[in-house]
Every structure is written in structure tokens, then in C-alpha cells.
Design an enzyme around this catalytic site. Structure first.
Site, PDB file in Angstrom:
ATOM      1  NE  ARG A   1      11.412 210.607  16.597  1.00 63.21           N
ATOM      2  CZ  ARG A   1      11.327 211.140  17.817  1.00 63.21           C
ATOM      3  NH1 ARG A   1      12.196 210.826  18.740  1.00 63.21           N
ATOM      4  NH2 ARG A   1      10.389 212.014  18.088  1.00 63.21           N
TER       5      ARG A   1
ATOM      6  NE  ARG B   1       6.229 210.893  16.929  1.00 62.91           N
ATOM      7  CZ  ARG B   1       6.864 211.025  18.101  1.00 62.91           C
ATOM      8  NH1 ARG B   1       7.389 209.974  18.694  1.00 62.91           N
ATOM      9  NH2 ARG B   1       6.985 212.203  18.670  1.00 62.91           N
TER      10      ARG B   1
ATOM     11  NE  ARG C   1       7.256 219.393  25.775  1.00 58.16           N
ATOM     12  CZ  ARG C   1       7.160 218.119  25.421  1.00 58.16           C
ATOM     13  NH1 ARG C   1       7.158 217.168  26.299  1.00 58.16           N
ATOM     14  NH2 ARG C   1       7.084 217.807  24.138  1.00 58.16           N
TER      15      ARG C   1
ATOM     16  CE  LYS D   1      12.466 215.217  27.060  1.00 60.79           C
ATOM     17  NZ  LYS D   1      12.645 215.805  25.731  1.00 60.79           N
TER      18      LYS D   1
ATOM     19  NE  ARG E   1       7.839 217.600  18.739  1.00 62.41           N
ATOM     20  CZ  ARG E   1       8.437 216.430  18.510  1.00 62.41           C
ATOM     21  NH1 ARG E   1       8.650 216.036  17.268  1.00 62.41           N
ATOM     22  NH2 ARG E   1       8.799 215.667  19.503  1.00 62.41           N
TER      23      ARG E   1
END
Ligand code: AMP
Length: 215
Positions: free
Chosen positions: A127, A160, A88, A13, A171
């Protein structure tokens, strides 16, 4: 154009939002980015948000709703904006509708970027971010030339906290339970559009533009 981007964490996104900013000249409002900046800056908001974010949980609605309300009232949002990572859950979506009503405005499109779970896991667990210049890599799809070293500035790459495997699972569970019902929410309002988030960034962007322009 007032646009909401929907999709699981890692669906791309944010990347598509950056390209939409260039094309349509409207700002991206990413609640995740705003919260991460508050965490880095060590503000009271950041301190409150960090514990939720590190666990992969949602930050309380009143906190994020306050942030979004303030941001969409700013001058650069007059022509529209791209909401990325907000709403959300249904409560946030309902509050957003009420806030927009009070501003005599409404959403034009909710665009869902759809993608398979196994690709998501690789995108998220792979990532890595540069500590110095924030450039992002993916050890599976776009690795740096030298392991753990940024191609651009030689900085150290790190993962992260919320990209660690346990947090990612959480998540994705939170997405399934709280955020995915928004697809139906916006379908019922007649403003849902969707694209498959597979292919190169430009291929996906072409699909996004076709859908937005009703082609
Ligand atoms: P993101 O970069 O959008 O995946 O957001 C990273 C984290 O910030 C999420 O896992 C949440 O902890 C928090 N967050 C971002 N947007 C929201 C939101 N709209 N409501 C609650 N928490 C959020």
C-alpha cells in the site's frame, strides 16, 4: 441498520464501508481514521495514540470507547451506522453492547470479511498513499503509472508508518489474538454473517449486499 465490520487489517473493510455508505445512507465510523486524523492534527489524543499505532498495538480501550460513544450519539447516526475497526477485542464489544443497551438499541449485523494471510501481506506491504491528495495505490495490485508518483496529482507516494513490514506483522498478530475471537462472540449472539473478501471490489460488494439482504 447498525452494522459492525469484522476482518483483518487489509481485508478491505474500509473499501466496502465506503460503498455501504452510498447504498444505505448511513455513516461509517472508522476508529482508525479518527485516530489518524488526531495524529495528523497533533491533538493530545493523537499524541497519545501515535506510539501505539506506529507499533501496531491497540490504543487503550478507554480512549477508543470514548470516541465511539460520542460519535454514535450524534444526529447523523440515528438511522444507523457502520462500525469499521471497532470493536477490536472482547472488552470493547462488551462495552459497546452496554452502551447500546443504555440507548435502547442493539446491533443488527456483524459482517466478517474473510481473506487469506498471504494476500493480506501483499495488500498491506504494497500500500502507498499520495502525500498531497491521499489517493491510495498498491504496488502489486494497482500500481501507479510512474513509480512513487501519484497518477492523479503528481504528488509523492509514501508508505504509512503502520504499513511497514514489522508493524504489519504485529497488527496481524494482534488481530489473531484480540480481534478474531469476536467472530465467535457475534456468532453466539446470532448476528454473524460472513463473505469471502476475494474478487473485485464490486464482486465483493455484491456478496456483501446479498448477505445483508438475506438473499
Ligand atoms: P485501522 O486503520 O483500523 O487498521 O487502525 C489503525 C490503528 O489504529 C490500529 O493498528 C490501532 O493502533 C488503532 N486502532 C484503530 N481502531 C482501534 C480500536 N478499536 N481499538 C484500539 N486501537 C485501534
Amino acid at each position: 441498520m447498525r452494522l459492525v465490520l469484522l476482518g483483518a487489517p487489509g481485508a478491505g473493510k474500509g473499501t466496502q464501508a465506503k460503498k455501504l455508505i452510498e447504498k444505505y445512507g448511513i455513516p461509517q465510523i472508522s476508529t482508525g481514521d479518527i485516530l489518524r486524523k488526531a495524529v495528523t492534527d497533533g491533538t493530545p489524543l493523537g499524541k497519545e495514540a501515535k506510539s501505539y499505532m506506529d507499533k501496531g498495538e491497540l490504543v487503550p480501550d478507554n480512549v477508543v470507547i470514548g470516541l465511539v460513544k460520542e460519535r454514535i450519539s450524534q444526529d447523523d447516526c440515528k438511522k444507523g451506522y457502520i462500525l469499521d475497526g471497532f470493536p477490536r477485542n472482547t472488552a470493547q464489544a462488551e462495552t459497546l453492547d452496554k452502551v447500546l443497551d443504555s440507548m435502547r438499541a442493539s446491533l443488527d449485523v456483524a459482517l466478517s470479511v474473510d481473506i487469506d494471510k498471504d494476500i493480506l501481506m501483499k495488500r498491506l506491504t504494497g500500500r502507498r498513499t499520495c502525500k498531497s491528495c491521499q489517493q491510495m495505490y498498491n504496488i502489486y495490485f494497482s500500481p501507479p503509472k510512474k513509480e512513487r508518483v501519484c497518477d492523479k496529482c503528481g504528488g509523492e507516494l509514501f508508505q504509512r508508518d503502520d504499513d511497514k513490514e514489522d508493524t504489519i506483522k504485529r497488527r496481524l498478530d494482534v488481530y489473531d489474538a484480540s480481534t478474531s475471537p469476536l467472530i465467535d462472540y457475534y456468532r453466539k449472539k446470532g448476528i454473524l454473517k460472513s463473505v469471502k473478501g476475494v474478487g473485485s471490489i464490486d464482486e465483493i460488494f455484491n456478496k456483501v449486499c446479498s448477505v445483508l439482504e438475506g438473499k
